[in-house]
Design an enzyme around this catalytic site. Sequence first.
Site, PDB file in Angstrom:
ATOM      1  N   CYS A 119       0.838  -1.213   0.000  1.00 46.87           N
ATOM      2  CA  CYS A 119       0.000   0.000   0.000  1.00 46.87           C
ATOM      3  C   CYS A 119       0.868   1.256   0.000  1.00 46.87           C
ATOM      4  CB  CYS A 119      -0.906   0.035   1.226  1.00 46.87           C
ATOM      5  SG  CYS A 119      -2.409  -0.930   1.064  1.00 46.87           S
ATOM      6  N   CYS A 229      -5.077   1.878   4.250  1.00 48.94           N
ATOM      7  CA  CYS A 229      -3.965   1.760   3.306  1.00 48.94           C
ATOM      8  C   CYS A 229      -2.821   2.685   3.684  1.00 48.94           C
ATOM      9  CB  CYS A 229      -4.425   2.057   1.889  1.00 48.94           C
ATOM     10  SG  CYS A 229      -4.890   3.767   1.618  1.00 48.94           S
TER      11      CYS A 229
END
Length: 239
Positions: A119, A229
């Site tokens: 991420c 994320c």
Amino acid sequence: MLTGSLMDVAQADVKELVEGLNFAQKVDRSLSLIEQAFAEFGDRLVVANSLGKDSSVVWHLAKRVRPEIPGFIVTTRFKPAETKRFMAEEVARYPELRVFDNDEEIPDRLYATDPDRCCDILKVQPTREAIREMDVACWVTGLRCTEGRTRTDFKEVEERDEGLIKLNPILLWYEREVWQYLALNQVDVNPLYAQGYRSLGCWPCTKIAQGADERAGRWVGTSKCGGECGIHTRPLLES
Ligand code: SF4
């Protein structure tokens, strides 16, 4: 630096407002927040559009305030085909939406072995790039405090990075109110919702989930389950 009325908003009691305001009052408040931010930041106010339902609301609200407000989309090689098609439609309709991604090589299945790093490379870094390239002073997100366990402590206006304001104009909205707004305004949404998804991300990390936690289908089976994320939790102004 936060100033004037936006500073007052930053200090508001979020929990009380979530329960105390009705749908129409929340819509008015969201529009007013975007108007105030536009008055303060002008063309350095930019919407982050993730192509999920919450972003579709925020994008629609921003267009009601000023059609010229620009936006950016951060995409990855792992976005589902439906999201890629929806992205192409939205960008064709709104040329003021810019797309950012990171195509550098990463280890196979990094999403399974180290999703935080995956991420960081594929989402956080392009978000930093968007903020830098578009000279953003205030970015607008679709974050909501009722989405799940990791989103209860945010404010409508924040300054996590000094010099970069984050506006979360629909922070107070329930999931039901998001769908209420989209239906009443006949806003096009990502077709994945018709399949039962409630929170959208990259295909390896997104499952259909039931229950109270809207984000429970994200990163299932990893330490990040139902989590973030990083774009809302990591510094964005450092390279
Ligand atoms: S959501 Fe999954 S595939 Fe997408 S960047 Fe994060 S870890 Fe990688």
